[in-house]
Design a protein around this motif. Sequence first.
Motif, PDB file in Angstrom:
ATOM      1  N   SER A 276      37.890 -36.363 -50.180  1.00  0.00           N
ATOM      2  CA  SER A 276      37.120 -35.119 -50.327  1.00  0.00           C
ATOM      3  C   SER A 276      36.612 -34.650 -48.972  1.00  0.00           C
ATOM      4  O   SER A 276      36.756 -33.473 -48.612  1.00  0.00           O
ATOM      5  N   ASP A 277      36.013 -35.565 -48.218  1.00  0.00           N
ATOM      6  CA  ASP A 277      35.460 -35.211 -46.916  1.00  0.00           C
ATOM      7  C   ASP A 277      36.550 -34.803 -45.930  1.00  0.00           C
ATOM      8  O   ASP A 277      36.324 -33.958 -45.056  1.00  0.00           O
ATOM      9  N   PHE A 278      37.724 -35.400 -46.061  1.00  0.00           N
ATOM     10  CA  PHE A 278      38.846 -35.049 -45.192  1.00  0.00           C
ATOM     11  C   PHE A 278      39.222 -33.575 -45.363  1.00  0.00           C
ATOM     12  O   PHE A 278      39.411 -32.852 -44.374  1.00  0.00           O
ATOM     13  N   PHE A 279      39.284 -33.113 -46.599  1.00  0.00           N
ATOM     14  CA  PHE A 279      39.631 -31.716 -46.849  1.00  0.00           C
ATOM     15  C   PHE A 279      38.521 -30.765 -46.428  1.00  0.00           C
ATOM     16  O   PHE A 279      38.776 -29.603 -46.097  1.00  0.00           O
ATOM     17  N   VAL A 280      37.286 -31.256 -46.428  1.00  0.00           N
ATOM     18  CA  VAL A 280      36.184 -30.423 -45.949  1.00  0.00           C
ATOM     19  C   VAL A 280      36.410 -30.024 -44.496  1.00  0.00           C
ATOM     20  O   VAL A 280      36.106 -28.905 -44.084  1.00  0.00           O
ATOM     21  N   GLY A 281      36.965 -30.954 -43.718  1.00  0.00           N
ATOM     22  CA  GLY A 281      37.237 -30.655 -42.314  1.00  0.00           C
ATOM     23  C   GLY A 281      38.114 -29.430 -42.137  1.00  0.00           C
ATOM     24  O   GLY A 281      37.908 -28.626 -41.206  1.00  0.00           O
ATOM     25  N   PHE A 282      39.081 -29.238 -43.021  1.00  0.00           N
ATOM     26  CA  PHE A 282      39.942 -28.066 -42.945  1.00  0.00           C
ATOM     27  C   PHE A 282      39.224 -26.815 -43.440  1.00  0.00           C
ATOM     28  O   PHE A 282      39.448 -25.715 -42.924  1.00  0.00           O
ATOM     29  N   LEU A 283      38.356 -26.984 -44.431  1.00  0.00           N
ATOM     30  CA  LEU A 283      37.602 -25.837 -44.930  1.00  0.00           C
ATOM     31  C   LEU A 283      36.626 -25.319 -43.882  1.00  0.00           C
ATOM     32  O   LEU A 283      36.349 -24.117 -43.821  1.00  0.00           O
ATOM     33  N   VAL A 284      36.097 -26.225 -43.059  1.00  0.00           N
ATOM     34  CA  VAL A 284      35.184 -25.807 -41.998  1.00  0.00           C
ATOM     35  C   VAL A 284      35.895 -24.886 -41.018  1.00  0.00           C
ATOM     36  O   VAL A 284      35.290 -23.965 -40.462  1.00  0.00           O
ATOM     37  N   PHE A 285      37.176 -25.104 -40.814  1.00  0.00           N
ATOM     38  CA  PHE A 285      37.958 -24.246 -39.919  1.00  0.00           C
ATOM     39  C   PHE A 285      37.896 -22.786 -40.373  1.00  0.00           C
ATOM     40  O   PHE A 285      37.716 -21.870 -39.556  1.00  0.00           O
ATOM     41  N   PHE A 286      38.023 -22.565 -41.674  1.00  0.00           N
ATOM     42  CA  PHE A 286      37.934 -21.199 -42.192  1.00  0.00           C
ATOM     43  C   PHE A 286      36.536 -20.633 -41.998  1.00  0.00           C
ATOM     44  O   PHE A 286      36.374 -19.436 -41.755  1.00  0.00           O
ATOM     45  N   GLN A 287      35.530 -21.497 -42.101  1.00  0.00           N
ATOM     46  CA  GLN A 287      34.158 -21.036 -41.885  1.00  0.00           C
ATOM     47  C   GLN A 287      33.967 -20.575 -40.447  1.00  0.00           C
ATOM     48  O   GLN A 287      33.253 -19.603 -40.178  1.00  0.00           O
ATOM     49  N   VAL A 288      34.618 -21.261 -39.510  1.00  0.00           N
ATOM     50  CA  VAL A 288      34.552 -20.852 -38.108  1.00  0.00           C
ATOM     51  C   VAL A 288      35.153 -19.467 -37.932  1.00  0.00           C
ATOM     52  O   VAL A 288      34.616 -18.616 -37.204  1.00  0.00           O
ATOM     53  N   MET A 289      36.256 -19.219 -38.622  1.00  0.00           N
ATOM     54  CA  MET A 289      36.942 -17.935 -38.499  1.00  0.00           C
ATOM     55  C   MET A 289      36.184 -16.792 -39.174  1.00  0.00           C
ATOM     56  O   MET A 289      36.481 -15.623 -38.947  1.00  0.00           O
ATOM     57  N   MET A 290      35.194 -17.134 -40.020  1.00  0.00           N
ATOM     58  CA  MET A 290      34.451 -16.114 -40.756  1.00  0.00           C
ATOM     59  C   MET A 290      33.091 -15.825 -40.137  1.00  0.00           C
ATOM     60  O   MET A 290      32.243 -15.173 -40.746  1.00  0.00           O
ATOM     61  N   ILE A 291      32.855 -16.292 -38.922  1.00  0.00           N
ATOM     62  CA  ILE A 291      31.548 -16.140 -38.299  1.00  0.00           C
ATOM     63  C   ILE A 291      31.154 -14.673 -38.158  1.00  0.00           C
ATOM     64  O   ILE A 291      29.989 -14.308 -38.317  1.00  0.00           O
ATOM     65  N   ASP A 292      32.121 -13.803 -37.860  1.00  0.00           N
ATOM     66  CA  ASP A 292      31.778 -12.391 -37.674  1.00  0.00           C
ATOM     67  C   ASP A 292      31.693 -11.625 -38.989  1.00  0.00           C
ATOM     68  O   ASP A 292      31.442 -10.416 -39.004  1.00  0.00           O
ATOM     69  N   GLY A 293      31.894 -12.336 -40.116  1.00  0.00           N
ATOM     70  CA  GLY A 293      31.739 -11.707 -41.419  1.00  0.00           C
ATOM     71  C   GLY A 293      33.015 -11.162 -42.014  1.00  0.00           C
ATOM     72  O   GLY A 293      32.985 -10.611 -43.116  1.00  0.00           O
ATOM     73  N   CYS A 294      34.142 -11.286 -41.334  1.00  0.00           N
ATOM     74  CA  CYS A 294      35.409 -10.745 -41.824  1.00  0.00           C
ATOM     75  C   CYS A 294      36.385 -11.868 -42.164  1.00  0.00           C
ATOM     76  O   CYS A 294      36.348 -12.948 -41.580  1.00  0.00           O
ATOM     77  N   TRP A 295      37.274 -11.574 -43.103  1.00  0.00           N
ATOM     78  CA  TRP A 295      38.291 -12.526 -43.555  1.00  0.00           C
ATOM     79  C   TRP A 295      39.652 -12.043 -43.069  1.00  0.00           C
ATOM     80  O   TRP A 295      40.031 -10.901 -43.297  1.00  0.00           O
ATOM     81  N   TYR A 296      40.402 -12.934 -42.407  1.00  0.00           N
ATOM     82  CA  TYR A 296      41.642 -12.532 -41.762  1.00  0.00           C
ATOM     83  C   TYR A 296      42.889 -13.166 -42.375  1.00  0.00           C
ATOM     84  O   TYR A 296      43.982 -13.032 -41.831  1.00  0.00           O
ATOM     85  N   PHE A 297      42.743 -13.841 -43.519  1.00  0.00           N
ATOM     86  CA  PHE A 297      43.854 -14.628 -44.043  1.00  0.00           C
ATOM     87  C   PHE A 297      44.463 -14.074 -45.322  1.00  0.00           C
ATOM     88  O   PHE A 297      45.305 -14.725 -45.925  1.00  0.00           O
ATOM     89  N   GLY A 298      44.031 -12.920 -45.778  1.00  0.00           N
ATOM     90  CA  GLY A 298      44.640 -12.324 -46.959  1.00  0.00           C
ATOM     91  C   GLY A 298      43.989 -12.758 -48.259  1.00  0.00           C
ATOM     92  O   GLY A 298      43.216 -13.723 -48.310  1.00  0.00           O
ATOM     93  N   ASP A 299      44.328 -12.049 -49.339  1.00  0.00           N
ATOM     94  CA  ASP A 299      43.707 -12.279 -50.635  1.00  0.00           C
ATOM     95  C   ASP A 299      44.068 -13.638 -51.237  1.00  0.00           C
ATOM     96  O   ASP A 299      43.218 -14.313 -51.816  1.00  0.00           O
ATOM     97  N   LEU A 300      45.329 -14.049 -51.107  1.00  0.00           N
ATOM     98  CA  LEU A 300      45.773 -15.300 -51.713  1.00  0.00           C
ATOM     99  C   LEU A 300      45.030 -16.497 -51.132  1.00  0.00           C
ATOM    100  O   LEU A 300      44.532 -17.360 -51.863  1.00  0.00           O
ATOM    101  N   ILE A 301      44.947 -16.548 -49.809  1.00  0.00           N
ATOM    102  CA  ILE A 301      44.247 -17.652 -49.149  1.00  0.00           C
ATOM    103  C   ILE A 301      42.753 -17.592 -49.448  1.00  0.00           C
ATOM    104  O   ILE A 301      42.083 -18.625 -49.548  1.00  0.00           O
ATOM    105  N   CYS A 302      42.223 -16.383 -49.630  1.00  0.00           N
ATOM    106  CA  CYS A 302      40.813 -16.229 -49.971  1.00  0.00           C
ATOM    107  C   CYS A 302      40.503 -16.898 -51.308  1.00  0.00           C
ATOM    108  O   CYS A 302      39.532 -17.643 -51.437  1.00  0.00           O
ATOM    109  N   VAL A 303      41.344 -16.620 -52.309  1.00  0.00           N
ATOM    110  CA  VAL A 303      41.158 -17.232 -53.625  1.00  0.00           C
ATOM    111  C   VAL A 303      41.325 -18.750 -53.534  1.00  0.00           C
ATOM    112  O   VAL A 303      40.560 -19.516 -54.118  1.00  0.00           O
ATOM    113  N   LEU A 304      42.344 -19.194 -52.783  1.00  0.00           N
ATOM    114  CA  LEU A 304      42.590 -20.629 -52.627  1.00  0.00           C
ATOM    115  C   LEU A 304      41.420 -21.307 -51.926  1.00  0.00           C
ATOM    116  O   LEU A 304      41.013 -22.416 -52.307  1.00  0.00           O
TER     117      LEU A 304
END
Length: 330
Positions: A78-106
């Motif tokens: 579980s914690d291992f996968f959190v590390g990858f989720l944190v990466f997306f949090q880094v990319m969302m710092i400015d408040g925008c999502w850059y990976f599309g709707d499918l990845i957003c739902v995932l």
Amino acid sequence: MGSPVSLVVANLYRGNGTKSHSCKKQNQSFLYSLLLSIVLSIISVLTVTLNLLVIISITHFRQLHTSTNFLLLSLAVSDFFVGFLVFFQVMMIDGCWYFGDLICVLYGFLSIAITFSSVGNMVLISVDRYVAICDPLHYPTKVTLKIIRISVSLCWTFSLFYSTVTLRSNFGQQSRNSSCAGDCAADIGFGGIVGTTIITFIIPITVIIVLYLRVFVVAVSQVQAMRSHIAAVKHRKVNAKKSEIKAARTLGVVVLVFLMCLCPYFCISLSSQDTLNNTLSGVYVISLFYFNSCLNPLIYAFFYPWFRKAMKMIFTLQVFKSGASDANIL
């Protein structure tokens, strides 16, 4: 521990509305964004690396194939996968999502599922220690590898099911939920946020605290009893009890750190979400929440000699030698 449920919802939940030209970036200072990026990036790398070491150690060495370690393995996954989720949090710092709707739902789906599985693993660890300390004579028959595998499988299955149910209305409707292009929105409402917090935090934490209070009381009484037993004939039994109490103490530290990292976030998220999203204190609270996932391996390294030996063998590539899986690291 997994990615925060309420944080996911807060980042995803913008309410219903029509899509405008593009997302409105948050008005943050450069220092704020830089600080958050650096902290979360470090946490992401450490979380992935350290938990991968735990996964390799427990799966590779046969001596570590115990019921308790299998629970630690599930938590490490579980914690291992959190590390990858944190990466997306880094990319969302400015408040925008850059990976599309499918990845957003995932992203939202995995965030909730991993959070729930992490909390579930903590509950299972507490139950394991409760039985080991409070009912040691029946522990080998009550807590077997088969029972642990079934329990962990049910934990993960229910986590995926719960995440699916929570976000079921948002699958295939991401564009409608988003208020603007570049937004990642899911509509579960404030009631959903409160319900999710109760199910994934308040109820499990209550169970964990109650079990560990009981374990603490019994462990203290056993320590006192062991000090009074000085006869040589009871020496081995005393050592066995000491081993169980040491394991309970170590996992008790894991649970305590878990509570210290999660409680500030959930308290603030329920009282004022703006405090998390728009203030510098939010940086520390969110980072503390994520940091829990890379603290667990550090706790193992400090308390468990077998983990230090396993890491040494991994880094020196001794795990690739013939018969390395049967090495004595305990």
